[in-house]
Design a protein around this motif. Structure first.
Motif, short mmCIF file in Angstrom:
data_model
loop_
_atom_site.label_atom_id
_atom_site.label_comp_id
_atom_site.label_asym_id
_atom_site.label_seq_id
_atom_site.Cartn_x
_atom_site.Cartn_y
_atom_site.Cartn_z
N ARG A 186 -14.36 10.32 23.99
CA ARG A 186 -13.68 9.25 23.24
C ARG A 186 -13.99 9.36 21.75
NH1 ARG A 186 -14.74 6.05 27.91
NH2 ARG A 186 -16.76 5.40 27.07
N ASP A 187 -15.24 9.69 21.42
CA ASP A 187 -15.61 9.86 20.00
C ASP A 187 -14.85 11.02 19.37
OD1 ASP A 187 -17.37 7.76 20.12
OD2 ASP A 187 -19.13 8.99 20.52
N LEU A 188 -14.73 12.13 20.11
CA LEU A 188 -14.02 13.29 19.58
C LEU A 188 -12.54 12.97 19.37
CD1 LEU A 188 -15.63 16.15 21.71
CD2 LEU A 188 -15.91 15.76 19.26
N ASN A 189 -11.95 12.25 20.31
CA ASN A 189 -10.54 11.85 20.15
C ASN A 189 -10.36 10.95 18.94
OD1 ASN A 189 -9.63 13.27 22.38
ND2 ASN A 189 -9.95 11.55 23.80
N ARG A 190 -11.31 10.04 18.74
CA ARG A 190 -11.25 9.13 17.61
C ARG A 190 -11.34 9.91 16.30
NH1 ARG A 190 -15.45 6.39 18.74
NH2 ARG A 190 -14.42 5.11 20.33
N GLN A 191 -12.27 10.90 16.26
CA GLN A 191 -12.44 11.71 15.05
C GLN A 191 -11.19 12.55 14.78
OE1 GLN A 191 -16.04 13.98 15.47
NE2 GLN A 191 -17.31 12.16 15.82
N ALA A 192 -10.57 13.06 15.87
CA ALA A 192 -9.36 13.87 15.70
C ALA A 192 -8.23 13.02 15.11
CB ALA A 192 -8.94 14.46 17.05
N LEU A 193 -8.10 11.79 15.58
CA LEU A 193 -7.07 10.89 15.05
C LEU A 193 -7.32 10.57 13.59
CD1 LEU A 193 -6.62 8.42 18.05
CD2 LEU A 193 -4.93 10.06 17.18
N LYS A 195 -8.95 12.48 11.41
CA LYS A 195 -8.65 13.66 10.61
C LYS A 195 -7.14 13.86 10.45
CE LYS A 195 -12.86 16.28 11.68
NZ LYS A 195 -13.42 17.49 12.34
N LYS A 196 -6.39 13.52 11.50
CA LYS A 196 -4.94 13.72 11.46
C LYS A 196 -4.25 12.74 10.53
CE LYS A 196 -0.89 13.87 14.49
NZ LYS A 196 -0.41 13.78 15.89
N TRP A 197 -4.63 11.47 10.57
CA TRP A 197 -3.91 10.43 9.83
C TRP A 197 -4.59 10.01 8.53
CZ3 TRP A 197 0.84 9.94 11.24
CH2 TRP A 197 1.22 10.18 12.57
#
Length: 218
Positions: A186-193, A195-197
Motif C-alpha cells: 500500500r505504501d509503494l502504491n501511494r508513493q507511485a501515485l 510520483k505520477k501526479w
C-alpha cells in the motif's frame, strides 16, 4: 541433592503440588520449572510412554514416576544417586495416593494440594545426605534396581512438543509477515501515485498562482 519436586496430573498437566522452598538456592530455577511444565504438557499429550524415566538437563537430572494418572517428578544434581531419587519419589507417591487419591480427578485448580508441601519438605530432608546410615542401606538394597530406567536428554524429550509449537509459531509469523507485506504494498502504491501526479499538481499550482498574481496586479 534434591533441588525441585513437583507433582502433576498426567491427563492435562495440571500441577497439583510442589516443594514451596525449592530452587531458592540455585540459579535459573524458573528455567528448570518451565522445563518441568513443558514435560508435563508433553506427558498430557501422550508423547512419553515410559512410566519411569530420567531426563538430563544441564548440571541436573529430572527423575519421574507416573502412577495412577499422576506424575511425581524431582530434579537432582547429576551426582545424586538415581536409586535414592526414585525411592524418594516412591515415598511421595505412596503418601500422596493415601491422602489425596480420591480427589485427584476432581481437582479443578492448580496446586489444589499445596499442603502436601509439608510432607515433601520432611521427606526431602531424609534424602538430602546420601551418607546417612538410612540412605546407605537404601543404596545397598539389591532388591531395588533402577538400571532399566531409561535416561534421555531434555532437548530430545521436549523436541516433539517443541516441533508442534514451532509449527504454530511459524503460522503466526507468516500471518504477521503477510500483513507487513500488504502494508508495504500500500505504501509503494501511494508513493507511485504521488510520483505520477505530483508534477501535474505542481504545474497546476504554479498556473493558479500566476493567474491569482496577475489578477491582483490588474
Amino acid at each position: 541433592m534434591v533441588k525441585l519436586t513437583m507433582i502433576a496430573r498426567v491427563t492435562d498437566g495440571l500441577p497439583l503440588a510442589e516443594g514451596l522452598d525449592d530452587g531458592r538456592d540455585m540459579q535459573d530455577a524458573e528455567l528448570y520449572k518451565q522445563q518441568v511444565k513443558a514435560l508435563f504438557k508433553n506427558l498430557s499429550r501422550g508423547q512419553n510412554e515410559a512410566s519411569r524415566m530420567s531426563v538430563e538437563t544441564g548440571p541436573y537430572v529430572f527423575h519421574y514416576i507416573i502412577e495412577g494418572r499422576v506424575c511425581y517428578l524431582t530434579m537432582c544434581d547429576r551426582a545424586y544417586p538415581k536409586k535414592l531419587a526414585f525411592q524418594y519419589l516412591e515415598d511421595l507417591m505412596n503418601e500422596f495416593e493415601r491422602g489425596y487419591g480420591n480427589q485427584i480427578e476432581t481437582a479443578a485448580r492448580p496446586y489444589a494440594f499445596i499442603k502436601f508441601d509439608t510432607f515433601i519438605q520432611r521427606t526431602k530432608k531424609l534424602y538430602q545426605d546420601t551418607r546417612t546410615q538410612r540412605n546407605i542401606s537404601k543404596l545397598n538394597d539389591e532388591l531395588y534396581e533402577v538400571h532399566q530406567i531409561m535416561t534421555r536428554n531434555v532437548q530430545e524429550v521436549l523436541g516433539v512438543g517443541e516441533k508442534l509449537d514451532q509449527v504454530s509459531q511459524m503460522s503466526s509469523r507468516l500471518t504477521s509477515e503477510s500483513r507487513v507485506y500488504a502494508d508495504k504494498a500500500r505504501d509503494l502504491n501511494r508513493q507511485a501515485l504521488i510520483k505520477k501526479w505530483a508534477p501535474v499538481a505542481i504545474v497546476l499550482g504554479v498556473v493558479i498562482l500566476l493567474f491569482w498574481a496577475r489578477k491582483k496586479i490588474y
